[in-house]
Scaffold this motif. Structure first.
Motif, PDB file in Angstrom:
ATOM      1  N   ARG A  10     -10.082   0.089  -2.587  1.00 21.52           N
ATOM      2  CA  ARG A  10     -11.820  -0.121  -2.119  1.00 21.52           C
ATOM      3  C   ARG A  10     -11.537  -0.881  -0.858  1.00 21.52           C
ATOM      4  NH1 ARG A  10     -15.879   1.205  -5.726  1.00 21.52           N
ATOM      5  NH2 ARG A  10     -17.386  -0.650  -5.030  1.00 21.52           N
ATOM      6  N   HIS A  11     -10.475  -1.803  -0.625  1.00 17.49           N
ATOM      7  CA  HIS A  11     -10.188  -2.748   0.251  1.00 17.49           C
ATOM      8  C   HIS A  11      -9.527  -2.051   1.609  1.00 17.49           C
ATOM      9  CE1 HIS A  11      -9.393  -6.280   2.581  1.00 17.49           C
ATOM     10  NE2 HIS A  11      -8.125  -6.361   2.456  1.00 17.49           N
ATOM     11  N   ALA A  12      -8.956  -0.618   1.389  1.00 21.19           N
ATOM     12  CA  ALA A  12      -8.327   0.043   2.248  1.00 21.19           C
ATOM     13  C   ALA A  12      -9.599   0.668   3.247  1.00 21.19           C
ATOM     14  CB  ALA A  12      -7.613   1.177   1.545  1.00 21.19           C
ATOM     15  N   ASN A  13     -10.794   0.571   2.837  1.00 18.33           N
ATOM     16  CA  ASN A  13     -11.805   1.077   3.511  1.00 18.33           C
ATOM     17  C   ASN A  13     -11.831   0.268   4.651  1.00 18.33           C
ATOM     18  OD1 ASN A  13     -14.712   1.332   4.731  1.00 18.33           O
ATOM     19  ND2 ASN A  13     -15.557   2.087   2.611  1.00 18.33           N
ATOM     20  N   THR A  65      -7.578   7.532   5.211  1.00 21.76           N
ATOM     21  CA  THR A  65      -6.952   6.186   5.795  1.00 21.76           C
ATOM     22  C   THR A  65      -6.290   6.466   7.373  1.00 21.76           C
ATOM     23  OG1 THR A  65      -4.807   6.870   4.403  1.00 21.76           O
ATOM     24  CG2 THR A  65      -6.351   5.434   3.224  1.00 21.76           C
ATOM     25  N   ASP A  66      -6.859   7.519   7.814  1.00 24.72           N
ATOM     26  CA  ASP A  66      -6.352   7.898   9.066  1.00 24.72           C
ATOM     27  C   ASP A  66      -6.912   6.793  10.098  1.00 24.72           C
ATOM     28  OD1 ASP A  66      -4.855   8.908  11.085  1.00 24.72           O
ATOM     29  OD2 ASP A  66      -6.202  10.726  11.258  1.00 24.72           O
ATOM     30  N   SER A  70      -7.328   0.680   7.839  1.00 20.41           N
ATOM     31  CA  SER A  70      -6.539   1.060   6.641  1.00 20.41           C
ATOM     32  C   SER A  70      -5.259   1.219   6.464  1.00 20.41           C
ATOM     33  CB  SER A  70      -7.223   2.527   6.255  1.00 20.41           C
ATOM     34  OG  SER A  70      -8.753   2.366   6.203  1.00 20.41           O
ATOM     35  N   ARG A  71      -4.655   1.680   7.354  1.00 17.82           N
ATOM     36  CA  ARG A  71      -2.907   1.724   7.274  1.00 17.82           C
ATOM     37  C   ARG A  71      -2.586   0.006   7.299  1.00 17.82           C
ATOM     38  NH1 ARG A  71      -2.158   6.606  11.400  1.00 17.82           N
ATOM     39  NH2 ARG A  71      -2.736   8.019   9.906  1.00 17.82           N
ATOM     40  N   GLY A 160      -1.913  10.380   2.215  1.00 23.43           N
ATOM     41  CA  GLY A 160      -2.718   9.481   3.169  1.00 23.43           C
ATOM     42  C   GLY A 160      -4.038   9.375   2.542  1.00 23.43           C
ATOM     43  N   ASN A 161      -4.712  10.140   1.803  1.00 22.99           N
ATOM     44  CA  ASN A 161      -6.095  10.053   1.311  1.00 22.99           C
ATOM     45  C   ASN A 161      -6.223   9.186  -0.004  1.00 22.99           C
ATOM     46  OD1 ASN A 161      -7.140  11.219   3.633  1.00 22.99           O
ATOM     47  ND2 ASN A 161      -6.613  13.374   2.621  1.00 22.99           N
TER      48      ASN A 161
END
Length: 164
Positions: A10-13, A65-66, A70-71, A160-161
């Motif tokens: 969720r934090h990768a949003n 995450t592109d 996010s990365r 990556g998703n």
């Protein structure tokens, strides 16, 4: 923060990552508010601490995450679990230097808040934020250098998703 796999996903949003950058300025403002509202400043301080905990849990996992933020978040997770990995050794000196820069900024910020010195407060905040953003950029590199830029297995699919 007690972040499990689902929380990291969720934090990768990017909304989570970008909105998390508000925490340090809001903490500074909450501390400075003691001038205006006295002990009631504990209320905004508490609200900021709740925001810091809630933020990585608030947003849904991203569809992709592109993107840079996010990365950076995914790279941070890799770094926290694999910072001793020899494949990441070339990042250690930079991560240490950026951590030192952020720490010096935070010390100046705290001194400015304690002394109620606006210039020192703002300078410390700027240096701490610069160090943090530069560290996020380094974490993007860490993410790229691990598994060919794929998401670490614990956070999602290797393409990556992230999926929930």
């Amino acid at each position: 923060m007690g972040m499990d796999d689902a929380t990291w996903a969720r934090h990768a949003n990017p909304w989570s990552g970008w909105s998390r950058l508000t925490i340090l300025p809001l903490l500074a403002l909450a501390a400075w508010s003691r001038l205006w509202i006295g002990w009631w400043a504990l209320a905004p301080l508490s609200a900021v601490l709740v925001w810091a905990w809630l933020n990585p849990r608030l947003f849904p996992p991203p569809h992709s995450t592109d993107n840079w933020m996010s990365r950076g978040v995914l790279g941070e997770r890799v770094w926290l679990t694999r910072h001793d990995d020899p494949a990441l050794a070339h990042h250690r000196p930079v991560v240490r230097a950026l951590t030192a820069l952020s720490t010096l900024g935070a010390i100046a910020l705290l001194a400015g808040l304690a002394l109620l010195d606006l210039t020192l407060t703002l300078a410390g905040l700027a240096v701490a934020m610069l160090g943090k953003l530069w560290l996020v950029d380094r974490m993007v590199w860490v993410h790229h250098d691990t598994a060919g830029g794929n998401v670490p297995p614990a956070t999602g699919k290797a393409d990556g998703n992230i999926t929930s």
